[in-house]
Design a protein around this motif. Sequence first.
Motif, PDB file in Angstrom:
ATOM      1  N   ASN A  25      28.716 137.623  21.713  1.00  0.00           N
ATOM      2  CA  ASN A  25      27.262 137.257  22.038  1.00  0.00           C
ATOM      3  C   ASN A  25      27.182 137.328  23.484  1.00  0.00           C
ATOM      4  O   ASN A  25      27.754 136.310  24.238  1.00  0.00           O
ATOM      5  CB  ASN A  25      26.821 135.745  21.511  1.00  0.00           C
ATOM      6  N   SER A  40      33.306 139.168  31.375  1.00  0.00           N
ATOM      7  CA  SER A  40      32.567 138.510  32.467  1.00  0.00           C
ATOM      8  C   SER A  40      32.262 139.283  33.887  1.00  0.00           C
ATOM      9  O   SER A  40      31.549 138.943  34.475  1.00  0.00           O
ATOM     10  CB  SER A  40      32.694 137.161  32.573  1.00  0.00           C
ATOM     11  N   ASP A  53      24.567 137.138  26.922  1.00  0.00           N
ATOM     12  CA  ASP A  53      23.136 137.174  27.331  1.00  0.00           C
ATOM     13  C   ASP A  53      23.118 138.251  28.659  1.00  0.00           C
ATOM     14  O   ASP A  53      23.876 137.664  29.847  1.00  0.00           O
ATOM     15  CB  ASP A  53      23.197 135.766  27.875  1.00  0.00           C
ATOM     16  N   SER A 104      25.792 135.318  30.600  1.00  0.00           N
ATOM     17  CA  SER A 104      26.782 134.380  29.937  1.00  0.00           C
ATOM     18  C   SER A 104      27.262 135.002  28.714  1.00  0.00           C
ATOM     19  O   SER A 104      26.850 136.023  28.205  1.00  0.00           O
ATOM     20  CB  SER A 104      26.097 133.042  29.506  1.00  0.00           C
ATOM     21  N   ILE A 105      28.545 134.522  27.984  1.00  0.00           N
ATOM     22  CA  ILE A 105      29.093 135.128  27.038  1.00  0.00           C
ATOM     23  C   ILE A 105      29.583 133.939  25.888  1.00  0.00           C
ATOM     24  O   ILE A 105      30.200 133.118  26.602  1.00  0.00           O
ATOM     25  CB  ILE A 105      30.203 136.043  27.445  1.00  0.00           C
ATOM     26  N   ASN A 106      29.460 134.349  24.811  1.00  0.00           N
ATOM     27  CA  ASN A 106      30.167 133.404  23.790  1.00  0.00           C
ATOM     28  C   ASN A 106      31.024 134.187  22.728  1.00  0.00           C
ATOM     29  O   ASN A 106      30.310 135.243  22.275  1.00  0.00           O
ATOM     30  CB  ASN A 106      29.130 132.539  23.188  1.00  0.00           C
ATOM     31  N   ILE A 107      32.320 134.038  22.496  1.00  0.00           N
ATOM     32  CA  ILE A 107      33.173 134.928  21.643  1.00  0.00           C
ATOM     33  C   ILE A 107      33.301 133.665  20.456  1.00  0.00           C
ATOM     34  O   ILE A 107      34.270 132.712  20.798  1.00  0.00           O
ATOM     35  CB  ILE A 107      34.279 135.161  21.920  1.00  0.00           C
ATOM     36  N   GLN A 108      33.174 134.218  19.122  1.00  0.00           N
ATOM     37  CA  GLN A 108      33.565 133.351  18.092  1.00  0.00           C
ATOM     38  C   GLN A 108      34.524 134.030  17.112  1.00  0.00           C
ATOM     39  O   GLN A 108      34.110 135.109  16.921  1.00  0.00           O
ATOM     40  CB  GLN A 108      32.349 132.498  17.340  1.00  0.00           C
ATOM     41  N   ALA A 120      36.785 137.058  27.038  1.00  0.00           N
ATOM     42  CA  ALA A 120      35.611 136.750  27.685  1.00  0.00           C
ATOM     43  C   ALA A 120      35.584 136.663  29.273  1.00  0.00           C
ATOM     44  O   ALA A 120      34.704 137.132  29.997  1.00  0.00           O
ATOM     45  CB  ALA A 120      35.394 135.170  27.328  1.00  0.00           C
ATOM     46  N   LYS A 158      39.780 133.729  25.380  1.00  0.00           N
ATOM     47  CA  LYS A 158      39.189 133.244  26.671  1.00  0.00           C
ATOM     48  C   LYS A 158      39.532 134.394  27.547  1.00  0.00           C
ATOM     49  O   LYS A 158      38.733 134.675  28.632  1.00  0.00           O
ATOM     50  CB  LYS A 158      39.907 131.895  27.034  1.00  0.00           C
TER      51      LYS A 158
END
Length: 256
Positions: free
Chosen positions: A120, A99, A122, A106-110, A95, A92
Motif C-alpha cells: 500500500n 521508498s 501513499d 509512505s508505504i506499508n507492506i503486509q 519497503a 523492510k
Amino acid sequence: MKKNILNRRRKKIYFPTILILLFFLIIVIYILLFYDQKIFKQFNSIIENYSDKYQYSLSVVNINGLNNINEDEILNLIKPYKDSSIFLIPIKKIAKKISQNNWVKSINIQSNYKDTIEINIDESKPIGIYTTGIQNILFSDDLKILENIANNEKRFSALIKFEGKNSIHESIKLIDSFPDDFQQYVDKAFLINQRRWDLELKNSILLKLPENNIKEALENYKKIYINFSNEELIEIESIDLRMKQKIILKYKEIIK
C-alpha cells in the motif's frame, strides 16, 4: 458421527501447518544460540524446501495507491523474490527500496504468510511546477521535488507554474491565501524580489498583489471581475491590487 469426521478433516488440514511453524521455531532458537553463516544458509535452505513442499511461496503481489508511479518499477524490485519462501521475503528491505522513489510519501507492506504480499503506497500530491527556463521541476504539497518534466507534459498542465527565487518555499503560503476555487484560474505565479507575488491568470490578465492581505486583494479582484464583459476583459493587460483603497487597470496597447 458426522461431526467427528469433520474434526478429523480439520486436524489433517492444519497439522502440516502447525508442524512447519513448530519446526521453524526450533530452528530459529537454534540459530540464535549457535549462529554462524553456514547454519544461516542451511536454515534458509530448509525453509525454502518446506515452503515449496507446502506451497508457502510468494506468487501474488498486490499493489495499491499508484497514480504516478510505474507499477513495473515496483514489480521489478519484487521480481528477485518471486517463488521464494513467504517467510524469507525481506519486507523492510523492499519497503526501503521502494521508498527511494520521490513519489512515495509512505508505504506499508503486509504478508498473509501464505503466498501473497500487499503493498500500500501513499503518493505525494503534486502542487506546482517550478520553472527555471531550462527545467520544469514538479514539486509536492510537502515541498518535495518529485521529478523534472517536459514543457508539454499534459498530466500536470493544470498546476501553477512558479518562478522566482524561493518561490517553491513560499508557494504553499500563497495557495493557502487564495479564496475558494481561485487556484484553478491561475496559470503562473512570479515571486518578485522574494517579497510579493504577481499572478498570470489563464485569461492572460496579470494581477499585481500586495505583500500582505493577499486574500482580501483577490476578493476585490473578484468583485470587479463580474462587472466586466468578456470583450472588456480581453483588453485588460494587468490589474494592480497593491494599494488597499485603489485598483489600477492597465489596458493592452492597440496595434494599428
